[in-house]
Write a protein that holds these residues in place. Structure first.
Motif, PDB file in Angstrom:
ATOM      1  N   ARG A  25       0.711  -1.858  -0.256  1.00 42.97           N
ATOM      2  CA  ARG A  25       0.049  -0.158   0.004  1.00 42.97           C
ATOM      3  C   ARG A  25       0.641   1.093   0.101  1.00 42.97           C
ATOM      4  O   ARG A  25       0.422   2.142   0.002  1.00 42.97           O
ATOM      5  CB  ARG A  25      -1.174  -0.436   1.157  1.00 42.97           C
ATOM      6  CG  ARG A  25      -1.701  -1.059   1.154  1.00 42.97           C
ATOM      7  CD  ARG A  25      -3.090  -1.124   1.900  1.00 42.97           C
ATOM      8  NE  ARG A  25      -2.379  -1.320   3.393  1.00 42.97           N
ATOM      9  CZ  ARG A  25      -1.535  -1.434   4.222  1.00 42.97           C
ATOM     10  NH1 ARG A  25      -1.806   0.224   4.407  1.00 42.97           N
ATOM     11  NH2 ARG A  25      -1.265  -1.549   5.423  1.00 42.97           N
ATOM     12  N   ALA A 131     -13.357   5.037   1.981  1.00 40.54           N
ATOM     13  CA  ALA A 131     -13.450   3.674   2.571  1.00 40.54           C
ATOM     14  C   ALA A 131     -14.759   2.690   3.257  1.00 40.54           C
ATOM     15  O   ALA A 131     -14.143   1.558   3.138  1.00 40.54           O
ATOM     16  CB  ALA A 131     -12.468   3.700   3.973  1.00 40.54           C
ATOM     17  N   GLY A 136     -14.627  -0.135   0.500  1.00 41.58           N
ATOM     18  CA  GLY A 136     -13.027   0.178   0.532  1.00 41.58           C
ATOM     19  C   GLY A 136     -12.683   0.308  -1.503  1.00 41.58           C
ATOM     20  O   GLY A 136     -12.894  -0.345  -2.045  1.00 41.58           O
ATOM     21  N   GLY A 156      -3.302   8.356   5.723  1.00 37.08           N
ATOM     22  CA  GLY A 156      -4.731   7.704   5.200  1.00 37.08           C
ATOM     23  C   GLY A 156      -5.449   7.981   6.600  1.00 37.08           C
ATOM     24  O   GLY A 156      -6.867   7.509   6.498  1.00 37.08           O
ATOM     25  N   HIS A 173      -7.639   5.065   6.176  1.00 36.35           N
ATOM     26  CA  HIS A 173      -7.426   3.878   4.550  1.00 36.35           C
ATOM     27  C   HIS A 173      -6.498   5.714   3.774  1.00 36.35           C
ATOM     28  O   HIS A 173      -6.817   5.822   3.497  1.00 36.35           O
ATOM     29  CB  HIS A 173      -9.323   4.698   4.636  1.00 36.35           C
ATOM     30  CG  HIS A 173      -9.061   3.765   2.620  1.00 36.35           C
ATOM     31  ND1 HIS A 173      -9.523   2.548   1.928  1.00 36.35           N
ATOM     32  CD2 HIS A 173     -10.015   4.746   1.632  1.00 36.35           C
ATOM     33  CE1 HIS A 173      -9.566   2.635   1.538  1.00 36.35           C
ATOM     34  NE2 HIS A 173      -9.812   3.700   0.504  1.00 36.35           N
ATOM     35  N   GLN A 174      -5.920   4.395   3.182  1.00 38.94           N
ATOM     36  CA  GLN A 174      -4.782   5.090   2.815  1.00 38.94           C
ATOM     37  C   GLN A 174      -5.147   5.345   1.382  1.00 38.94           C
ATOM     38  O   GLN A 174      -5.345   4.356   0.797  1.00 38.94           O
ATOM     39  CB  GLN A 174      -3.147   4.231   2.763  1.00 38.94           C
ATOM     40  CG  GLN A 174      -2.294   4.109   4.202  1.00 38.94           C
ATOM     41  CD  GLN A 174      -1.944   4.835   4.678  1.00 38.94           C
ATOM     42  OE1 GLN A 174      -1.766   6.212   4.600  1.00 38.94           O
ATOM     43  NE2 GLN A 174      -1.954   4.906   5.960  1.00 38.94           N
TER      44      GLN A 174
END
Length: 382
Positions: A25, A131, A136, A156, A173-174
């Motif tokens: 990620r 997210a 996602g 994130g 949530h990156q």
């Protein structure tokens, strides 16, 4: 600290790229002027074939959306736009539902992406929506404020505010890519730019005392723009990227990034998130000064450090005291209640980021509430 400026060779205004290392990620932060016009090409390289759900507020859309649309179209990227009101109150349940339903109604697929064009409010809200929709979606950050470029767009953290406190509902949530066009900062008001600068200073005060000293020498050049501004933003992003890579979900070292935020978030809440009274960066500036003064009061930090920090913020046009917030002064009980709702509270004990000196911040997880109340009583009644 001059190496910060010289690190890109002769062409100091060429884009600077900072990597955030999170295994599969991982992503890049691209920093420099003119990035907005390259957005389509850069996004297509990272997310080939993805459609974009572009989210912006009314102010940013009026300034920058047309150029972004041209760039996306030139790269063959399909997109739909969603325009929201400007301001902190946009980070609400109602607006989250609106964005989520628009994304679903637009038949965006899990392989498509949400693109946040704006400051921290839009980035946090759009990131949270990405997210949770279809468990996602990909996410691209295009921060248009200084505060967002150096802080909220990286790492994130996404979310919305609850009536009970700031950022209490959200997710890690990156993003897949961060595109920080430093030329867009020229459209900010002096107050907005100064508010973002508070987050730049924070990185020097956490663990980079040489960066803080460089900021003291270069503050005017940073505000003027050019290579000093790019250097400051890149250094702040490098500092945050290093912490995020070590502690993505804030179980340990990442908590240091909240220097000043426990006090600052409490002040924002007691100001009812009214931007005419207090914006986030101003709350952070006051909060950082409070954290340094509290640390001195507890005998942790050398005398004089708090005054040095306060002087730098004041020179940048930022407030440093609770009494400088326009309107009614918050009551002690209100502040203590807000502090008790902070996300860093652990099993009822108060957690603060304190300091043993400039660039020597640390996490203190068992702060005596009575000592906080005594300190704030003096701050409220100087």
């Amino acid at each position: 600290m001059s190496a910060v400026i010289d690190g890109n060779g002769a062409n100091a205004l060429a884009p600077r790229i900072v990597g955030v290392s999170l295994a599969e990620r991982s992503y890049e932060i691209v920093i420099g002027p003119g990035i907005l016009d390259e957005a389509g090409r850069r996004i297509a390289e990272v997310l080939p074939g993805a459609r974009m759900a572009v989210i912006a507020d009314e102010t940013v859309a009026g300034l920058h959306l047309d150029r972004l649309a041209l760039s996306l179209t030139a790269a063959g990227i399909g997109f739909e736009t969603m325009i929201l009101p400007a301001g902190e109150t946009t980070k609400s349940y109602d607006n989250l539902i609106t964005v989520v339903e628009r994304i679903i109604g637009g038949r965006f697929e899990r392989g498509d992406a949400v693109l946040a064009l704006g400051g921290g409010v839009i980035g946090d809200l759009a990131g949270f929506a990405s997210a949770i929709v279809k468990r996602g979606m990909a996410f691209v950050q295009m921060p248009t404020s200084l505060l967002a470029q150096v802080d909220s767009s990286v790492g994130g953290k996404t979310g919305i505010n609850s009536p009970q406190g700031k950022n209490l509902v959200g997710a890690f949530h990156q993003p897949s890519l961060v595109l920080a066009d430093t030329a867009l900062l020229d459209t900010l008001s002096p107050r907005e730019f100064a508010a973002g600068y508070a987050e730049v200073v924070k990185y020097g005060l956490i663990d980079r005392p040489e960066f803080f000293a460089w900021l003291e020498d270069n503050r005017e050049a940073i505000f003027a723009g050019g290579e000093a501004r790019i250097a400051a933003i890149a250094t702040a992003c490098e500092a945050k990227a290093a912490v995020v890579a070590e502690d993505e979900t804030e179980q340990g070292a990442r908590a240091l990034l909240n220097l000043g935020h426990t006090f600052g978030h409490a002040l924002e809440r007691t100001a009812r998130y009214d931007a005419s009274r207090l914006v986030h960066g101003e709350g952070v500036a006051i909060g950082i000064c409070l954290a340094h003064r509290f640390s001195e009061t507890l005998g942790l930090a050398p005398k004089g450090d708090a005054a040095r920090v306060e002087a730098h913020f004041a020179a940048a046009g930022l407030p440093t005291r609770i009494g400088q917030i326009p309107g009614e002064t918050p009551k002690l009980g209100e502040l203590m209640d807000a502090i008790g709702q902070d996300k860093k509270v652990t099993r009822g004990t108060l957690t603060f980021i304190l300091t043993r000196g400039i660039g020597r911040a640390f996490v203190e997880r068992k702060v005596d509430p009575d000592k906080v109340a005594e300190f704030l009583t003096r701050e409220l009644n100087p």
